[in-house]
Design a protein around this motif. Structure first.
Motif, PDB file in Angstrom:
ATOM      1  N   ASP A 292      14.595   5.979  -0.353  1.00 16.13           N
ATOM      2  CA  ASP A 292      13.812   6.981   0.363  1.00 16.13           C
ATOM      3  C   ASP A 292      12.336   6.943  -0.012  1.00 16.13           C
ATOM      4  OD1 ASP A 292      13.395   9.507   1.918  1.00 16.13           O
ATOM      5  OD2 ASP A 292      12.978  10.286  -0.093  1.00 16.13           O
ATOM      6  N   TYR A 293      12.030   6.942  -1.295  1.00 12.83           N
ATOM      7  CA  TYR A 293      10.643   7.033  -1.753  1.00 12.83           C
ATOM      8  C   TYR A 293       9.846   5.783  -1.395  1.00 12.83           C
ATOM      9  CZ  TYR A 293       6.830   6.967  -5.217  1.00 12.83           C
ATOM     10  OH  TYR A 293       5.621   6.880  -5.849  1.00 12.83           O
ATOM     11  N   PHE A 294      10.408   4.606  -1.609  1.00 15.17           N
ATOM     12  CA  PHE A 294       9.679   3.366  -1.366  1.00 15.17           C
ATOM     13  C   PHE A 294       9.223   3.221   0.094  1.00 15.17           C
ATOM     14  CE2 PHE A 294       9.956  -1.278  -0.343  1.00 15.17           C
ATOM     15  CZ  PHE A 294       8.727  -1.622  -0.870  1.00 15.17           C
ATOM     16  N   PRO A 295      10.095   3.450   1.101  1.00 17.55           N
ATOM     17  CA  PRO A 295       9.616   3.365   2.488  1.00 17.55           C
ATOM     18  C   PRO A 295       8.500   4.368   2.795  1.00 17.55           C
ATOM     19  CG  PRO A 295      12.010   3.305   2.421  1.00 17.55           C
ATOM     20  CD  PRO A 295      11.552   3.676   1.041  1.00 17.55           C
ATOM     21  N   ARG A 296       8.601   5.588   2.264  1.00 18.08           N
ATOM     22  CA  ARG A 296       7.568   6.587   2.540  1.00 18.08           C
ATOM     23  C   ARG A 296       6.260   6.232   1.839  1.00 18.08           C
ATOM     24  NH1 ARG A 296       8.084  11.591   0.855  1.00 18.08           N
ATOM     25  NH2 ARG A 296       9.633  11.158  -0.747  1.00 18.08           N
ATOM     26  N   LEU A 297       6.361   5.681   0.630  1.00 16.61           N
ATOM     27  CA  LEU A 297       5.157   5.251  -0.076  1.00 16.61           C
ATOM     28  C   LEU A 297       4.494   4.083   0.655  1.00 16.61           C
ATOM     29  CD1 LEU A 297       3.445   5.723  -2.632  1.00 16.61           C
ATOM     30  CD2 LEU A 297       4.879   4.042  -3.800  1.00 16.61           C
ATOM     31  N   SER A 298       5.308   3.180   1.208  1.00 13.53           N
ATOM     32  CA  SER A 298       4.773   2.046   1.966  1.00 13.53           C
ATOM     33  C   SER A 298       3.971   2.524   3.172  1.00 13.53           C
ATOM     34  CB  SER A 298       5.915   1.129   2.430  1.00 13.53           C
ATOM     35  OG  SER A 298       6.622   0.605   1.328  1.00 13.53           O
ATOM     36  N   ALA A 299       4.431   3.599   3.794  1.00 10.25           N
ATOM     37  CA  ALA A 299       3.781   4.110   5.004  1.00 10.25           C
ATOM     38  C   ALA A 299       2.389   4.668   4.727  1.00 10.25           C
ATOM     39  CB  ALA A 299       4.651   5.188   5.649  1.00 10.25           C
ATOM     40  N   VAL A 300       2.130   5.119   3.494  1.00  9.80           N
ATOM     41  CA  VAL A 300       0.829   5.731   3.178  1.00  9.80           C
ATOM     42  C   VAL A 300       0.062   4.911   2.142  1.00  9.80           C
ATOM     43  CG1 VAL A 300       1.673   8.035   3.722  1.00  9.80           C
ATOM     44  CG2 VAL A 300       1.823   7.217   1.361  1.00  9.80           C
ATOM     45  N   ASN A 301       0.435   3.643   1.963  1.00  7.45           N
ATOM     46  CA  ASN A 301      -0.131   2.869   0.850  1.00  7.45           C
ATOM     47  C   ASN A 301      -1.626   2.600   0.990  1.00  7.45           C
ATOM     48  OD1 ASN A 301      -0.691  -0.226   1.557  1.00  7.45           O
ATOM     49  ND2 ASN A 301       1.042   0.459   2.790  1.00  7.45           N
ATOM     50  N   ASN A 302      -2.192   2.758   2.182  1.00 11.08           N
ATOM     51  CA  ASN A 302      -3.621   2.521   2.375  1.00 11.08           C
ATOM     52  C   ASN A 302      -4.459   3.793   2.275  1.00 11.08           C
ATOM     53  OD1 ASN A 302      -3.491  -0.332   2.840  1.00 11.08           O
ATOM     54  ND2 ASN A 302      -2.660   0.092   4.873  1.00 11.08           N
ATOM     55  N   ASN A 303      -3.801   4.926   2.083  1.00 11.30           N
ATOM     56  CA  ASN A 303      -4.494   6.208   1.988  1.00 11.30           C
ATOM     57  C   ASN A 303      -4.426   6.701   0.545  1.00 11.30           C
ATOM     58  OD1 ASN A 303      -5.101   9.047   2.035  1.00 11.30           O
ATOM     59  ND2 ASN A 303      -4.777   9.029   4.255  1.00 11.30           N
ATOM     60  N   VAL A 304      -5.553   6.597  -0.168  1.00  7.10           N
ATOM     61  CA  VAL A 304      -5.565   6.907  -1.596  1.00  7.10           C
ATOM     62  C   VAL A 304      -5.128   8.338  -1.869  1.00  7.10           C
ATOM     63  CG1 VAL A 304      -7.002   7.097  -3.658  1.00  7.10           C
ATOM     64  CG2 VAL A 304      -7.355   5.205  -2.069  1.00  7.10           C
ATOM     65  N   LEU A 373       4.477  -2.694  -5.068  1.00  5.77           N
ATOM     66  CA  LEU A 373       5.335  -3.271  -4.039  1.00  5.77           C
ATOM     67  C   LEU A 373       4.996  -2.718  -2.666  1.00  5.77           C
ATOM     68  CD1 LEU A 373       8.790  -3.313  -5.856  1.00  5.77           C
ATOM     69  CD2 LEU A 373       7.411  -5.289  -5.215  1.00  5.77           C
ATOM     70  N   ALA A 374       4.706  -1.411  -2.595  1.00  5.55           N
ATOM     71  CA  ALA A 374       4.375  -0.797  -1.311  1.00  5.55           C
ATOM     72  C   ALA A 374       3.112  -1.417  -0.719  1.00  5.55           C
ATOM     73  CB  ALA A 374       4.195   0.712  -1.492  1.00  5.55           C
ATOM     74  N   LYS A 375       2.178  -1.832  -1.567  1.00  3.40           N
ATOM     75  CA  LYS A 375       0.944  -2.451  -1.111  1.00  3.40           C
ATOM     76  C   LYS A 375       1.095  -3.951  -0.896  1.00  3.40           C
ATOM     77  CE  LYS A 375      -2.764   0.561  -2.710  1.00  3.40           C
ATOM     78  NZ  LYS A 375      -3.540   0.401  -1.469  1.00  3.40           N
ATOM     79  N   GLY A 376       2.251  -4.502  -1.272  1.00  2.00           N
ATOM     80  CA  GLY A 376       2.437  -5.940  -1.169  1.00  2.00           C
ATOM     81  C   GLY A 376       1.702  -6.700  -2.263  1.00  2.00           C
ATOM     82  N   ALA A 377       1.287  -5.999  -3.310  1.00  2.80           N
ATOM     83  CA  ALA A 377       0.576  -6.629  -4.438  1.00  2.80           C
ATOM     84  C   ALA A 377       1.596  -7.187  -5.417  1.00  2.80           C
ATOM     85  CB  ALA A 377      -0.351  -5.622  -5.106  1.00  2.80           C
ATOM     86  N   SER A 378       2.221  -8.273  -5.007  1.00  2.00           N
ATOM     87  CA  SER A 378       3.348  -8.806  -5.769  1.00  2.00           C
ATOM     88  C   SER A 378       2.949  -9.276  -7.162  1.00  2.00           C
ATOM     89  CB  SER A 378       4.002  -9.960  -5.002  1.00  2.00           C
ATOM     90  OG  SER A 378       3.044 -10.948  -4.677  1.00  2.00           O
ATOM     91  N   LEU A 379       1.762  -9.852  -7.296  1.00  2.00           N
ATOM     92  CA  LEU A 379       1.338 -10.338  -8.609  1.00  2.00           C
ATOM     93  C   LEU A 379       1.121  -9.178  -9.576  1.00  2.00           C
ATOM     94  CD1 LEU A 379      -1.135 -13.232  -7.689  1.00  2.00           C
ATOM     95  CD2 LEU A 379       1.231 -13.403  -8.498  1.00  2.00           C
ATOM     96  N   SER A 380       0.630  -8.052  -9.065  1.00  2.00           N
ATOM     97  CA  SER A 380       0.436  -6.880  -9.924  1.00  2.00           C
ATOM     98  C   SER A 380       1.774  -6.367 -10.440  1.00  2.00           C
ATOM     99  CB  SER A 380      -0.286  -5.768  -9.149  1.00  2.00           C
ATOM    100  OG  SER A 380      -1.594  -6.156  -8.819  1.00  2.00           O
ATOM    101  N   TYR A 381       2.752  -6.267  -9.530  1.00  2.00           N
ATOM    102  CA  TYR A 381       4.085  -5.803  -9.921  1.00  2.00           C
ATOM    103  C   TYR A 381       4.695  -6.758 -10.935  1.00  2.00           C
ATOM    104  CZ  TYR A 381       8.965  -4.347  -9.516  1.00  2.00           C
ATOM    105  OH  TYR A 381      10.242  -3.906  -9.783  1.00  2.00           O
ATOM    106  N   LEU A 382       4.553  -8.054 -10.679  1.00  2.00           N
ATOM    107  CA  LEU A 382       5.105  -9.064 -11.581  1.00  2.00           C
ATOM    108  C   LEU A 382       4.444  -8.996 -12.946  1.00  2.00           C
ATOM    109  CD1 LEU A 382       7.031 -11.457 -11.853  1.00  2.00           C
ATOM    110  CD2 LEU A 382       5.198 -12.929 -10.983  1.00  2.00           C
ATOM    111  N   PHE A 383       3.140  -8.808 -12.974  1.00  2.00           N
ATOM    112  CA  PHE A 383       2.411  -8.704 -14.238  1.00  2.00           C
ATOM    113  C   PHE A 383       2.899  -7.513 -15.059  1.00  2.00           C
ATOM    114  CE2 PHE A 383      -1.103  -6.458 -16.381  1.00  2.00           C
ATOM    115  CZ  PHE A 383      -1.382  -7.375 -17.390  1.00  2.00           C
TER     116      PHE A 383
END
Length: 501
Positions: A292-304, A373-383
């Motif tokens: 639930d949380y991840f899809p909703r966070l993805s929807a607003v990931n560009n709005n700080v 992950l919501a922002k697609g910043a895979s390297l950040s998540y991996l780090f």
């Protein structure tokens, strides 16, 4: 106390809190039922196998998980996002086509994982055990990796299509099947039944999941040549999640292998039960985040402003729910642990108490980490995941050398402190994450109660122990309940729900 509550009540959105609480409760309720069944299973298995047998089962399962994470390419995670987007569009033809893509990749990764497990069986045996040759065990376990990949793909299809009821039913049936399979096999064959139980349980899980997903999207055998190419976008998205999973599974594998090599299977069994009952069962509270949380966070990931608000609220609700549970567990462990397992596991009580303090931090860290992950910043998540896993392995080894199993509890708490500081600093600089002051005060106040509870368990016995324990539990519970009521109109919701029946 009134001044604290006035500070807590500033600027909140009732609907947002109610939504988070609703879905956290929904998924948590299902997980709670599964855990109750799992506790019965754990109790019986603990009596039949003892710490040594449970340690052996833990090593086999951890190894299989590691191979699975290394080969599944994150399909079970990344496919959810793609199918969910298509599901919202209502294009049934495109959904059905993408389901074929998911199934093709799941089958391919399953076959690769199975073959890899068979090929590296001798190496796994040497790394994991200092006694005997367990190559055959790992080779026989190879199909487990394949079944896990297929099950993961079909589960992703159900998640993306919002089949929450089906997922709940599958989870409950899987736990019941695990109980019904494990008890007679372990009773008849003891430790020799560990591998057959793992294979049979995985087979049942796969068949149950396929039967549900097949009703939505019937399985049709077609050529996978072009379909595999179409799924490369999904695979790229899942690679970071896969690598992070490899680090996580690798860390678990390294810790358990180290304990087995420097101590014994008995010690691995003790550690595994303590870790599982503290960290894994806390997943009851955190289980809603992916669905639930991840899809909703993805929807607003560009709005700080919006993603900062959502992150803080998700962390707050998690803290409301888990804080009283942590305090209660502190005092009930000496009674509850033998009831749920056996008296042989009492040496891990202090380890579990210390480790449980890290759950306060985990409630916040998980809420923030999903933003990468919501922002697609895979390297950040991996780090972030990779650094934490390296730190937790190093600290756990040092902790065990210093103070045995209790030291591993201290190590995991220390790793949690390091992780929350790393995640908050990194995400603030990278994405502009800013926790609300309310959340910081809530975390500090509830964690202070938890630390006080641990101090009481160390300093008191008898009547003072239970009196102070009851007071601290009620204090934590009252803070959570009071704020939840203000933010969600909790009592009014209950009255409406039951008053209409």
């Amino acid at each position: 106390m009134r001044s604290i509550f006035k500070f807590y009540m500033k600027e909140y959105d009732n609907d947002s809190y109610r939504h988070i609480l609703k879905y956290t409760s929904l998924f948590g309720g299902v997980q709670g039922l599964n855990i109750l069944i799992g506790l019965v299973r754990t109790k019986i298995v603990a009596l039949l196998l003892g710490p040594g047998g449970m340690g052996l089962a833990s090593l086999f399962q951890t190894t299989a998980n590691f191979i699975s994470q290394a080969t599944n390419l994150g399909v079970s995670f990344s496919a959810v996002r793609n199918i969910s987007e298509l599901f919202d569009s209502g294009d049934e033809a495109r959904i059905a086509h993408f389901v074929k893509i998911v199934r093709a990749w799941s089958l391919l990764t399953g076959l690769v994982g199975t073959l890899l497990c068979m090929l590296v069986g001798p190496m796994l045996s040497q790394l994991t055990f200092t006694w005997g040759d367990h190559t055959l065990h790992f080779m026989v376990l190879a199909p487990l990796v394949g079944m896990m990949a297929v099950t993961g793909g079909e589960t992703a299809i159900l998640k993306g299509a919002r089949q929450l009821r089906s997922l709940a039913v599958i989870q409950v049936y899987n736990m019941l099947a695990s109980l019904l399979i494990a008890v007679p096999v372990y009773y008849l064959f003891g430790e020799s039944g560990i591998v057959p139980v793992m294979l049979l349980t995985a087979l049942v899980a796969m068949l149950l999941t396929i039967s549900r997903s097949h009703r939505l999207y019937p399985i049709r055998l077609t050529s996978a040549r072009g379909i595999l190419g179409e799924g490369m976008g999904m695979v790229r998205l899942g690679v970071a999640f896969t690598l992070a999973g490899i680090f996580g599974s690798g860390a678990d594998f390294a810790i358990r292998t180290y304990l087995n090599n420097v101590a014994s299977l008995h010690e691995v069994g003790l550690y595994n039960v303590g870790f599982m009952m503290t960290m894994t069962y806390a997943g009851v509270i955190f289980s809603a985040m992916e669905s639930d949380y991840f899809p909703r966070l993805s929807a607003v990931n560009n709005n700080v402003v919006r993603f900062n608000d959502l992150i803080s609220k998700q962390a707050e609700v998690s803290l409301f729910l888990i804080s009283p549970i942590i305090v209660a567990a502190m005092f009930l462990l000496p009674i509850g642990l033998p009831l749920l397992t056996s008296g042989q596991f009492l040496p891990v009580v202090d380890m579990m108490r210390i480790m449980s303090l890290s759950l306060y931090l985990r409630a916040v860290t998980l809420s923030v980490e999903y933003l990468s992950l919501a922002k697609g910043a895979s390297l950040s998540y991996l780090f972030l995941e990779g650094v934490y896993d390296v730190v937790v392995v190093g600290l756990t080894i040092l902790g065990y050398l210093y103070d045995g199993l209790t030291g591993t509890g201290v190590a995991i708490l220390a790793a949690g402190v390091f992780n929350i500081l790393l995640v908050l600093i990194y995400t603030k600089l990278k994405f502009g994450v800013q926790l609300r002051p309310f959340l910081v005060v809530l975390l500090l106040s509830q964690m202070s109660i938890g630390i006080a509870a641990y101090a009481v368990t160390r300093l008191f016995t008898g009547v003072p122990y239970w009196t102070l324990g009851a007071f601290l539990f009620l204090l934590s519970f009252f803070i959570s309940l009071k704020i939840l009521h203000k933010k969600t109109h909790f009592w009014e919701g209950l009255k409406k729900r039951f008053g209409n029946r």
